[in-house]
Motif scaffolding. Structure first.
Motif, mmCIF file in Angstrom:
data_model
loop_
_atom_site.group_PDB
_atom_site.id
_atom_site.type_symbol
_atom_site.label_atom_id
_atom_site.label_comp_id
_atom_site.label_asym_id
_atom_site.label_seq_id
_atom_site.Cartn_x
_atom_site.Cartn_y
_atom_site.Cartn_z
ATOM 1 N N VAL A 211 0.833 -1.198 0.000
ATOM 2 C CA VAL A 211 0.000 0.000 0.000
ATOM 3 C C VAL A 211 0.870 1.251 0.000
ATOM 4 O O VAL A 211 0.610 2.214 -0.706
ATOM 5 C CB VAL A 211 -0.947 -0.016 1.219
ATOM 6 N N VAL A 212 1.902 1.243 0.825
ATOM 7 C CA VAL A 212 2.932 2.286 0.773
ATOM 8 C C VAL A 212 4.251 1.570 0.515
ATOM 9 O O VAL A 212 4.703 0.769 1.327
ATOM 10 C CB VAL A 212 2.998 3.100 2.077
ATOM 11 N N ALA A 213 4.851 1.837 -0.623
ATOM 12 C CA ALA A 213 6.054 1.126 -1.048
ATOM 13 C C ALA A 213 7.267 2.044 -0.963
ATOM 14 O O ALA A 213 7.278 3.121 -1.578
ATOM 15 C CB ALA A 213 5.893 0.602 -2.478
ATOM 16 N N GLU A 222 2.665 5.879 -2.730
ATOM 17 C CA GLU A 222 1.417 5.428 -2.111
ATOM 18 C C GLU A 222 0.454 4.924 -3.173
ATOM 19 O O GLU A 222 0.199 5.589 -4.173
ATOM 20 C CB GLU A 222 0.777 6.573 -1.330
ATOM 21 N N TYR A 223 -0.085 3.733 -2.919
ATOM 22 C CA TYR A 223 -1.070 3.133 -3.813
ATOM 23 C C TYR A 223 -2.422 3.014 -3.102
ATOM 24 O O TYR A 223 -2.958 1.921 -2.945
ATOM 25 C CB TYR A 223 -0.602 1.755 -4.283
ATOM 26 N N SER A 224 -2.960 4.128 -2.653
ATOM 27 C CA SER A 224 -4.260 4.108 -2.003
ATOM 28 C C SER A 224 -5.359 4.393 -3.016
ATOM 29 O O SER A 224 -5.123 5.014 -4.049
ATOM 30 C CB SER A 224 -4.302 5.139 -0.874
ATOM 31 N N MET A 225 -6.553 3.929 -2.708
ATOM 32 C CA MET A 225 -7.666 4.105 -3.638
ATOM 33 C C MET A 225 -8.180 5.531 -3.647
ATOM 34 O O MET A 225 -8.240 6.183 -2.618
ATOM 35 C CB MET A 225 -8.815 3.173 -3.267
ATOM 36 N N GLY A 239 -8.920 3.048 -9.512
ATOM 37 C CA GLY A 239 -7.946 4.130 -9.536
ATOM 38 C C GLY A 239 -7.185 4.201 -8.221
ATOM 39 O O GLY A 239 -7.789 4.210 -7.142
ATOM 40 N N LEU A 240 -5.868 4.242 -8.307
ATOM 41 C CA LEU A 240 -5.014 4.350 -7.133
ATOM 42 C C LEU A 240 -4.330 5.709 -7.135
ATOM 43 O O LEU A 240 -4.141 6.331 -8.178
ATOM 44 C CB LEU A 240 -3.953 3.240 -7.127
ATOM 45 N N GLY A 440 14.849 1.618 -10.558
ATOM 46 C CA GLY A 440 13.410 1.586 -10.719
ATOM 47 C C GLY A 440 12.642 1.930 -9.460
ATOM 48 O O GLY A 440 13.220 2.189 -8.401
ATOM 49 N N TYR A 441 11.312 1.930 -9.599
ATOM 50 C CA TYR A 441 10.466 2.104 -8.428
ATOM 51 C C TYR A 441 9.380 1.033 -8.443
ATOM 52 O O TYR A 441 8.971 0.544 -9.491
ATOM 53 C CB TYR A 441 9.889 3.522 -8.337
ATOM 54 N N PRO A 442 8.914 0.627 -7.275
ATOM 55 C CA PRO A 442 8.032 -0.545 -7.190
ATOM 56 C C PRO A 442 6.646 -0.301 -7.768
ATOM 57 O O PRO A 442 6.033 0.743 -7.542
ATOM 58 C CB PRO A 442 7.961 -0.839 -5.685
ATOM 59 N N LEU A 443 6.179 -1.286 -8.507
ATOM 60 C CA LEU A 443 4.801 -1.315 -8.979
ATOM 61 C C LEU A 443 3.921 -1.914 -7.882
ATOM 62 O O LEU A 443 4.430 -2.543 -6.954
ATOM 63 C CB LEU A 443 4.707 -2.161 -10.251
ATOM 64 N N PRO A 444 2.590 -1.734 -7.952
ATOM 65 C CA PRO A 444 1.733 -2.386 -6.954
ATOM 66 C C PRO A 444 1.841 -3.903 -7.060
ATOM 67 O O PRO A 444 1.621 -4.480 -8.128
ATOM 68 C CB PRO A 444 0.328 -1.884 -7.315
ATOM 69 N N THR A 445 2.225 -4.549 -5.971
ATOM 70 C CA THR A 445 2.473 -5.989 -5.994
ATOM 71 C C THR A 445 1.841 -6.652 -4.778
ATOM 72 O O THR A 445 1.490 -6.005 -3.805
ATOM 73 C CB THR A 445 3.984 -6.301 -5.998
#
Length: 473
Positions: A211-213, A222-225, A239-240, A440-445
């Motif tokens: 959720v927070v990478a 941040e991958y929050s909705m 949508g994130l 690189g930077y992390p994708l949502p995983t």
């Protein structure tokens, strides 16, 4: 791992106040089918743990009288789920249907009749036409991670047949319908709770969603909705936020994400759209952290280069430098003065950077004497690619433009330094930048998730990653 491992990517944490997402994620029917296959293995394993209690009672049999019976040590020997379907219910959620399922059991029987006659043996039971229908809900827990549960569940057992072995098994034919019903009821009561358990067992795995990478020591993403998932007949899209922040300090940038739409592609299991907003929020964060700067010294210039960072080389272009600072080494400081701007156009990602270049002469006592400050406008093209579970890149120089900002050695023509700084950018600055971009930077995983058959396209205002996915572990 079950379908919910997918759905976690489209239902992350509670809705935030932002209007438009920086990242969009779409799970297609192909991805749902892969999730169904994984889910069947999980449910099948769970159903094998059904515990059927011993059954005993008394039955009146004509010509014989009361017969005491018991069925004991009943064990599941086989579970079959030959037919299942996973359906998207537009605007609602996900429905899992299992049909034509069967369960095979083996156990022991014992009877006593006419007060003194006892008999025993074994039996095999087949439960057929088993159907299960359940709907899944995805919420978030107190830590902001997704949690999955069953909304409703219905299970029915269409028929059961029992075959007895040994002893006076003919007795059971007289009242097997009663026994069949008792066993069907015992099974039916356990199926839905076990399906719910199979779904709940996924929640520890869902806590692995980033959720927070963390990206590095300076930034996290941040991958929050920002909106509720949109469910159609063929996909689930969500949508994130997709925004970079300085670690420990969440400050919004002076710009907002603009709306974009994913194309109606369905060849891959998963599509991830990353907007220019996400990339520009990264530029904002790193610029604010003060890390978009680089000191350049002569030892960073290739040994074979005729251009050296010393007052002799620069004195050939600006004579007053050689006169005032003879025989000294030099140092350059390249530093951004504004947030770099990233733009996405079809098949083209470009970065515009506004920098200053400050040149110093290094005195024998190591103090720095400023020589001049230049304004540097540079444009680079970026090649983007997926490396593992990270989005990486590499840039090449398109063009640059130099103007004089401040001179401490008198007036001079800046254009005479064009070739020098072209070389400095190409052999020092850009390679250093590419080392960082390659990380690189992390994708949502989620958990042990791997991307396969991945393609990346740069489109108008966003890039699109189409990929299939494999889960292991």
């Amino acid at each position: 791992m079950f379908l919910c491992c997918w759905l976690a990517l489209v239902a992350v944490i509670p809705v935030t106040l932002s209007t438009n997402p920086g990242v969009k994620v779409k799970l297609t029917a192909k991805g749902l089918e892969y999730g169904r296959q994984l889910g069947m293995a999980s449910i099948q394993k769970k159903l094998k743990t059904i515990k059927v209690p011993d059954i005993s009672g008394t039955q009146e049999v004509s010509h014989i009288g009361k017969v005491q019976y018991s069925l004991t040590n009943m064990q599941i020997v086989e579970v079959g789920l030959p037919k299942s379907a996973l359906d998207l219910v537009p605007g609602t959620g996900v429905r899992l249907s299992i049909g034509n399922a069967f369960i095979r059991l083996h156990g022991n029987w014992r009877v006593k009749y006419l007060r003194i006659i006892k008999d025993s043996g074994s039996f095999d039971l087949s439960v057929n036409d088993l159907t299960i229908t359940t709907s899944l809900a995805i919420t978030s827990d107190e830590t902001g991670h997704p949690a999955v549960s069953t909304v409703n569940c219905a299970a029915t057992v269409g028929s059961a047949s029992i075959k007895f072995h040994g002893g006076a098994s003919w007795l059971y034919n007289l009242f097997k319908n009663f026994i069949d019903k008792a066993i069907r009821n015992a099974l039916q009561k356990q199926i839905c709770p076990l399906v719910a358990d199979a779904v709940s067992d996924l929640n520890p795995q869902l806590k692995t969603l980033n959720v927070v990478a963390k990206v590095d020591q300076f930034a996290e993403i941040e991958y929050s909705m920002v909106s509720s998932p949109t469910v159609s007949t063929s996909s689930i899209e969500s949508g994130l936020k997709g925004e970079f922040y300085n670690i420990g300090k969440h400050q919004e940038p002076p710009f907002s994400p603009t709306a974009f739409s994913l194309p109606p592609q369905t060849n891959n299991m998963l599509y991830i759209g990353l907007s220019a907003f996400t990339a520009n929020s990264a530029a904002f964060v790193y610029n604010k952290a003060g890390v978009l700067s680089l000191y350049i010294t002569d030892d960073m210039i290739p040994q074979g280069s005729p251009i050296r960072l010393n007052t002799r080389t620069f004195g050939a272009f600006i004579p007053q430098i050689a006169k005032r600072f003879p025989g000294l080494m030099m140092k350059l400081l390249v530093k951004t003065v504004e947030n770099p701007v990233i733009t996405f156009e079809p098949n083209n990602a470009t970065v515009q950077a506004t920098c200053t270049v400050t040149a110093y002469a290094i005195q024998p006592n190591a103090t720095l004497s400023p020589l001049f400050v230049l304004n540097l406008e540079a444009s680079v093209s970026a090649k983007l690619f997926v490396s593992g579970m990270r989005l990486a890149g590499a840039v090449t120089l398109n063009k640059m433009d130099l103007t004089l900002r401040t001179s401490y050695v008198g007036e001079f023509q800046v254009r005479v330094l064009d070739n020098v700084f072209q070389m400095v950018l190409k052999v020092v600055v850009i390679p250093q930048l590419n080392v960082e971009l390659a990380k690189g930077y992390p994708l949502p995983t989620l958990g042990e998730m791997k991307l396969v058959n991945t393609q990346l396209q740069v489109l108008k205002d966003y890039m699109l990653i189409g990929t299939d996915v494999q889960f292991s572990g």
